[in-house]
Design a protein around this motif. Structure first.
Motif, short mmCIF file in Angstrom:
data_model
loop_
_atom_site.label_atom_id
_atom_site.label_comp_id
_atom_site.label_asym_id
_atom_site.label_seq_id
_atom_site.Cartn_x
_atom_site.Cartn_y
_atom_site.Cartn_z
N ARG A 13 0.85 -1.19 0.00
CA ARG A 13 0.00 0.00 0.00
C ARG A 13 0.89 1.24 0.00
O ARG A 13 1.92 1.27 0.66
CB ARG A 13 -0.90 0.02 1.23
N VAL A 14 0.49 2.26 -0.71
CA VAL A 14 1.29 3.49 -0.80
C VAL A 14 1.43 4.15 0.57
O VAL A 14 2.39 4.87 0.81
CB VAL A 14 0.68 4.49 -1.80
N ILE A 26 6.49 0.68 -8.72
CA ILE A 26 5.55 1.05 -9.78
C ILE A 26 4.18 1.29 -9.17
O ILE A 26 3.58 0.38 -8.59
CB ILE A 26 5.46 -0.07 -10.84
N PHE A 27 3.69 2.51 -9.29
CA PHE A 27 2.35 2.85 -8.82
C PHE A 27 1.36 2.41 -9.89
O PHE A 27 1.47 2.82 -11.04
CB PHE A 27 2.27 4.36 -8.55
N VAL A 28 0.41 1.54 -9.53
CA VAL A 28 -0.44 0.89 -10.54
C VAL A 28 -1.92 1.26 -10.43
O VAL A 28 -2.76 0.57 -11.01
CB VAL A 28 -0.27 -0.65 -10.52
N ASP A 29 -2.26 2.33 -9.74
CA ASP A 29 -3.64 2.79 -9.68
C ASP A 29 -3.90 3.80 -10.79
O ASP A 29 -2.98 4.51 -11.21
CB ASP A 29 -3.95 3.44 -8.33
N ARG A 30 -5.12 3.89 -11.24
CA ARG A 30 -5.48 4.87 -12.26
C ARG A 30 -5.64 6.27 -11.66
O ARG A 30 -5.37 7.28 -12.31
CB ARG A 30 -6.77 4.45 -12.97
N LEU A 31 -6.07 6.33 -10.40
CA LEU A 31 -6.29 7.61 -9.72
C LEU A 31 -5.22 7.85 -8.66
O LEU A 31 -4.76 6.90 -8.02
CB LEU A 31 -7.68 7.61 -9.07
N TRP A 32 -4.86 9.11 -8.47
CA TRP A 32 -3.86 9.45 -7.45
C TRP A 32 -4.45 9.22 -6.05
O TRP A 32 -5.61 9.54 -5.81
CB TRP A 32 -3.41 10.90 -7.60
N ALA A 40 6.26 13.78 -1.94
CA ALA A 40 6.57 13.04 -0.71
C ALA A 40 6.42 11.53 -0.90
O ALA A 40 6.50 10.78 0.06
CB ALA A 40 5.67 13.52 0.42
N PHE A 41 6.22 11.10 -2.12
CA PHE A 41 5.95 9.68 -2.41
C PHE A 41 6.98 9.20 -3.41
O PHE A 41 7.10 9.74 -4.50
CB PHE A 41 4.53 9.57 -2.96
N VAL A 100 8.00 -3.77 -7.12
CA VAL A 100 7.12 -3.45 -6.00
C VAL A 100 5.93 -2.70 -6.59
O VAL A 100 6.08 -1.59 -7.08
CB VAL A 100 7.82 -2.59 -4.93
N LEU A 101 4.77 -3.36 -6.59
CA LEU A 101 3.55 -2.73 -7.12
C LEU A 101 2.89 -1.97 -5.99
O LEU A 101 2.60 -2.54 -4.93
CB LEU A 101 2.61 -3.79 -7.68
N LEU A 102 2.64 -0.70 -6.21
CA LEU A 102 2.08 0.18 -5.19
C LEU A 102 0.64 0.52 -5.51
O LEU A 102 0.31 0.86 -6.65
CB LEU A 102 2.90 1.46 -5.10
N THR A 103 -0.21 0.44 -4.50
CA THR A 103 -1.63 0.74 -4.66
C THR A 103 -2.16 1.39 -3.40
O THR A 103 -1.62 1.19 -2.31
CB THR A 103 -2.43 -0.54 -4.99
#
Length: 125
Positions: A13-14, A26-32, A40-41, A100-103
């Motif tokens: 989780r982010v 890798i951030f893999v969500d469509r929305l921020w 900060a991320f 690392v997939l971030l969601t």
């Protein structure tokens, strides 16, 4: 012909680990994600194109009872030409490092990120 080893893929989780860690993040969500400032991320890429389509995301609405059908539909999206291109880009970016997939999703077990991680672990590329 040399065969590459399958990437080590984890899902986080982010909100849990905002600091840099080894591997390609890798951030893999469509929305921020809410409450996270972009400066900060730490992430290496925002792969919106690996997130489920807006229609699929809205249909699923994170209802665990729909997860089996969601998983099948999302895997079909990943198997499409566009999905395969996005996966190839992310694998190239990782360049052999762990992924690392971030969601921002609360329920990782029933998330698109977990389905994506499973898909990447099975990948022969």
């Amino acid at each position: 012909m040399t065969r590459r080893t399958k990437p080590t893929v984890t899902v986080e989780r982010v909100y849990d680990h905002p600091e840099p860690e080894p591997g390609a993040r890798i951030f893999v969500d469509r929305l921020w994600p809410r409450g996270i400032r972009k400066d900060a991320f730490h992430y290496d890429d925002w792969a919106k194109d690996l997130a489920p389509s807006t229609e699929l995301r809205r249909w699923y609405s994170h209802e665990a009872a729909h997860f089996r059908e969601f998983r099948a539909r999302y895997r079909a999206e990943l198997e499409s030409d566009a999905g395969q291109e996005a996966i190839a880009r992310v694998e190239q970016l990782a360049h052999g490092r762990p992924l690392v997939l971030l969601t921002a999703t609360r329920d990782l077990e029933h998330s698109h990120a977990e389905v994506l991680a499973e898909f990447l672990r099975e990948s022969d590329s």
